[in-house]
Design an enzyme around this catalytic site. Structure first.
Site, PDB file in Angstrom:
ATOM      1  N   SER A   1       0.855  -1.191   0.000  1.00  0.00           N
ATOM      2  CA  SER A   1       0.000   0.000   0.000  1.00  0.00           C
ATOM      3  C   SER A   1       0.886   1.233   0.000  1.00  0.00           C
ATOM      4  O   SER A   1       1.682   1.436   0.928  1.00  0.00           O
ATOM      5  CB  SER A   1      -0.881   0.007   1.247  1.00  0.00           C
TER       6      SER A   1
ATOM      7  N   MET B   1      -9.174   8.144  -0.103  1.00  0.00           N
ATOM      8  CA  MET B   1      -9.931   8.615   1.074  1.00  0.00           C
ATOM      9  C   MET B   1     -10.472  10.018   0.823  1.00  0.00           C
ATOM     10  O   MET B   1      -9.793  10.847   0.213  1.00  0.00           O
ATOM     11  CB  MET B   1      -9.020   8.646   2.298  1.00  0.00           C
TER      12      MET B   1
ATOM     13  N   HIS C   1      -1.577  -1.471  -4.033  1.00  0.00           N
ATOM     14  CA  HIS C   1      -2.800  -1.085  -3.316  1.00  0.00           C
ATOM     15  C   HIS C   1      -2.852   0.436  -3.154  1.00  0.00           C
ATOM     16  O   HIS C   1      -1.933   1.044  -2.600  1.00  0.00           O
ATOM     17  CB  HIS C   1      -2.794  -1.788  -1.962  1.00  0.00           C
TER      18      HIS C   1
ATOM     19  N   GLY D   1      -2.276   4.595   7.971  1.00  0.00           N
ATOM     20  CA  GLY D   1      -1.316   3.501   7.995  1.00  0.00           C
ATOM     21  C   GLY D   1      -0.694   3.387   9.379  1.00  0.00           C
ATOM     22  O   GLY D   1      -0.880   4.266  10.231  1.00  0.00           O
TER      23      GLY D   1
ATOM     24  N   ASP E   1      -6.163  -6.180   5.252  1.00  0.00           N
ATOM     25  CA  ASP E   1      -5.598  -4.838   5.162  1.00  0.00           C
ATOM     26  C   ASP E   1      -5.542  -4.178   6.539  1.00  0.00           C
ATOM     27  O   ASP E   1      -6.573  -3.905   7.146  1.00  0.00           O
ATOM     28  CB  ASP E   1      -6.470  -4.008   4.203  1.00  0.00           C
ATOM     29  N   GLY E   2      -4.318  -3.928   7.004  1.00  0.00           N
ATOM     30  CA  GLY E   2      -4.122  -3.180   8.243  1.00  0.00           C
ATOM     31  C   GLY E   2      -3.279  -3.920   9.256  1.00  0.00           C
ATOM     32  O   GLY E   2      -3.643  -5.002   9.707  1.00  0.00           O
ATOM     33  N   GLY E   3      -2.130  -3.349   9.584  1.00  0.00           N
ATOM     34  CA  GLY E   3      -1.283  -3.912  10.630  1.00  0.00           C
ATOM     35  C   GLY E   3      -0.636  -5.244  10.270  1.00  0.00           C
ATOM     36  O   GLY E   3      -0.249  -6.007  11.158  1.00  0.00           O
TER      37      GLY E   3
ATOM     38  N   MET F   1     -10.915  -5.458   6.777  1.00  0.00           N
ATOM     39  CA  MET F   1     -10.080  -4.455   7.456  1.00  0.00           C
ATOM     40  C   MET F   1      -9.675  -4.984   8.828  1.00  0.00           C
ATOM     41  O   MET F   1     -10.524  -5.368   9.631  1.00  0.00           O
ATOM     42  CB  MET F   1     -10.850  -3.147   7.657  1.00  0.00           C
TER      43      MET F   1
ATOM     44  N   ASP G   1      -4.980   3.590  -1.637  1.00  0.00           N
ATOM     45  CA  ASP G   1      -6.027   3.963  -0.683  1.00  0.00           C
ATOM     46  C   ASP G   1      -6.608   5.317  -1.050  1.00  0.00           C
ATOM     47  O   ASP G   1      -5.919   6.335  -0.984  1.00  0.00           O
ATOM     48  CB  ASP G   1      -5.436   3.994   0.731  1.00  0.00           C
TER      49      ASP G   1
ATOM     50  N   GLY H   1      -8.362   4.530   7.532  1.00  0.00           N
ATOM     51  CA  GLY H   1      -8.027   5.949   7.569  1.00  0.00           C
ATOM     52  C   GLY H   1      -6.538   6.241   7.629  1.00  0.00           C
ATOM     53  O   GLY H   1      -6.084   7.228   7.075  1.00  0.00           O
TER      54      GLY H   1
ATOM     55  N   MET I   1     -12.251   4.387   0.254  1.00  0.00           N
ATOM     56  CA  MET I   1     -12.772   4.740   1.580  1.00  0.00           C
ATOM     57  C   MET I   1     -13.458   6.085   1.430  1.00  0.00           C
ATOM     58  O   MET I   1     -13.030   7.111   1.962  1.00  0.00           O
ATOM     59  CB  MET I   1     -11.616   4.778   2.591  1.00  0.00           C
TER      60      MET I   1
ATOM     61  N   HIS J   1      -8.748   0.892  -3.208  1.00  0.00           N
ATOM     62  CA  HIS J   1      -9.570   0.674  -2.007  1.00  0.00           C
ATOM     63  C   HIS J   1     -10.271   1.994  -1.707  1.00  0.00           C
ATOM     64  O   HIS J   1      -9.639   2.945  -1.265  1.00  0.00           O
ATOM     65  CB  HIS J   1      -8.627   0.230  -0.862  1.00  0.00           C
TER      66      HIS J   1
ATOM     67  N   GLY K   1       1.426  -1.720   4.211  1.00  0.00           N
ATOM     68  CA  GLY K   1       1.901  -0.359   3.966  1.00  0.00           C
ATOM     69  C   GLY K   1       3.179  -0.071   4.709  1.00  0.00           C
ATOM     70  O   GLY K   1       4.274  -0.120   4.152  1.00  0.00           O
TER      71      GLY K   1
HETATM   72  C1  DX5 Z   1      -5.802   1.998   6.026  1.00  0.00           C
HETATM   73  C2  DX5 Z   1      -5.531   1.534   4.630  1.00  0.00           C
HETATM   74  C3  DX5 Z   1      -4.400   0.569   4.511  1.00  0.00           C
HETATM   75  C4  DX5 Z   1      -3.072   1.087   5.021  1.00  0.00           C
HETATM   76  C5  DX5 Z   1      -2.455  -0.070   5.725  1.00  0.00           C
HETATM   77  O1  DX5 Z   1      -7.043   2.601   6.094  1.00  0.00           O
HETATM   78  O2  DX5 Z   1      -6.669   0.900   4.075  1.00  0.00           O
HETATM   79  O3  DX5 Z   1      -4.276   0.076   3.180  1.00  0.00           O
HETATM   80  O4  DX5 Z   1      -2.190   1.546   4.044  1.00  0.00           O
HETATM   81  O5  DX5 Z   1      -1.323   0.356   6.345  1.00  0.00           O
HETATM   82  P1  DX5 Z   1      -0.494  -0.577   7.341  1.00  0.00           P
HETATM   83  O6  DX5 Z   1      -0.076  -1.785   6.556  1.00  0.00           O
HETATM   84  O7  DX5 Z   1       0.649   0.294   7.755  1.00  0.00           O
HETATM   85  O8  DX5 Z   1      -1.415  -0.925   8.473  1.00  0.00           O
HETATM   86 ZN    ZN Z   2      -6.334  -0.091   2.094  1.00  0.00          ZN
END
Ligand code: DX5
Ligand code: ZN
Length: 229
Positions: free
Chosen positions: A9, A38, A34, A145, A176-178, A138, A36, A143, A69, A67, A198
């Site tokens: 990402s 927003m 990926h 990273g 997606d996330g963490g 998610m 994002d 929102g 959002m 993605h 990300g």
């Molecule tokens: C958060 C995004 C993710 C973000 C993930 O809302 O949808 O794609 O980039 O970031 P990491 O991998 O650092 O959690």
């Molecule tokens: Zn994402």
């Protein structure tokens, strides 16, 4: 069974050197990029829109995964497809006409997915799951990273994998996330097969290229282990 898709990402990339950052993950063997998107309404952050996506399209041959959002995401689907995206996910919480949006995305030859916030149960997808190309689960609140992985997501993935497999649906599961090299194997074992990362990639202690290589290696190992079972 092919190894999971690794999708860096760019949210955590250095946007002033974006082409180089993308080149680095491409060299590391990334399968998908990926993006994002927003809007400052659905989530409290604002990122990129179609013009930037069109510029990214020119600097990589990787397929692009948008993605969304954003509220009422269907409004931007056509513009993003013209900008060159290949996969699009919309949030179930943001779209009143999910079925129509999915059909529309797929009618343009683009893969359609639905994203679920951590608080949204899998059964919100019941009516559309048979038609989906992927579900984005998610594992942080959308929102930003660099947030911490929410552990209950593992069980959500297992349940979703079971539902997809037992019904012979085709949907992939994107997480997606963490995500990082520490929890990746467990996520793959639970049934995720599209991995977004990300900060683990772009803020890695080594380099984005090596971070992707390491994730690809874990995915290959996991696939081989599953095949031996
Ligand atoms: C958060 C995004 C993710 C973000 C993930 O809302 O949808 O794609 O980039 O970031 P990491 O991998 O650092 O959690
Ligand atoms: Zn994402």
């Amino acid at each position: 069974m092919s190894p999971a898709i690794i999708a860096p990402s760019i949210l955590s990339a250095d946007f002033a050197r974006l082409a180089d950052e993308i080149g680095s993950v491409e060299k590391g063997g990334a399968d998908l990029l990926h993006l994002d998107i927003m809007d400052g309404h659905f989530v409290p952050n604002i990122t990129i829109g179609p013009p930037v996506v069109a510029s990214i399209r020119k600097c990589t041959t990787l397929p692009l995964d948008a993605h969304l959002m954003i509220e009422d995401p269907a409004r931007y689907v056509d513009e993003l497809i013209r900008a060159g995206v290949n996969w699009i996910s919309v949030h179930v919480e943001a779209d009143h006409h999910l079925h129509r949006t999915i059909q529309h995305i797929q009618s343009q030859g683009v893969r359609a997915g639905v994203a679920l916030n951590p608080a949204t149960p899998i059964h919100a997808l019941e009516e559309v799951l048979p038609n989906l190309d992927f579900v984005l689960v998610m594992s942080v609140n959308p929102g930003f990273g660099g947030q911490q992985f929410i552990p209950s997501t593992l069980q959500k993935i297992r349940k979703l994998r079971e539902e997809i497999t037992s019904n012979r649906y085709r949907a992939r599961i994107e997480i997606d996330g963490g995500v990082d090299t520490g929890n990746l194997a467990e996520l793959l074992a639970a049934g995720a097969d599209m991995i977004v990362a990300g900060s683990a990639v772009f803020k890695s202690r080594t380099s984005p290229c090596e971070a992707v290589q390491e994730m690809k290696e874990i995915a290959r190992f996991q696939t081989a282990a599953t095949e031996r079972l």
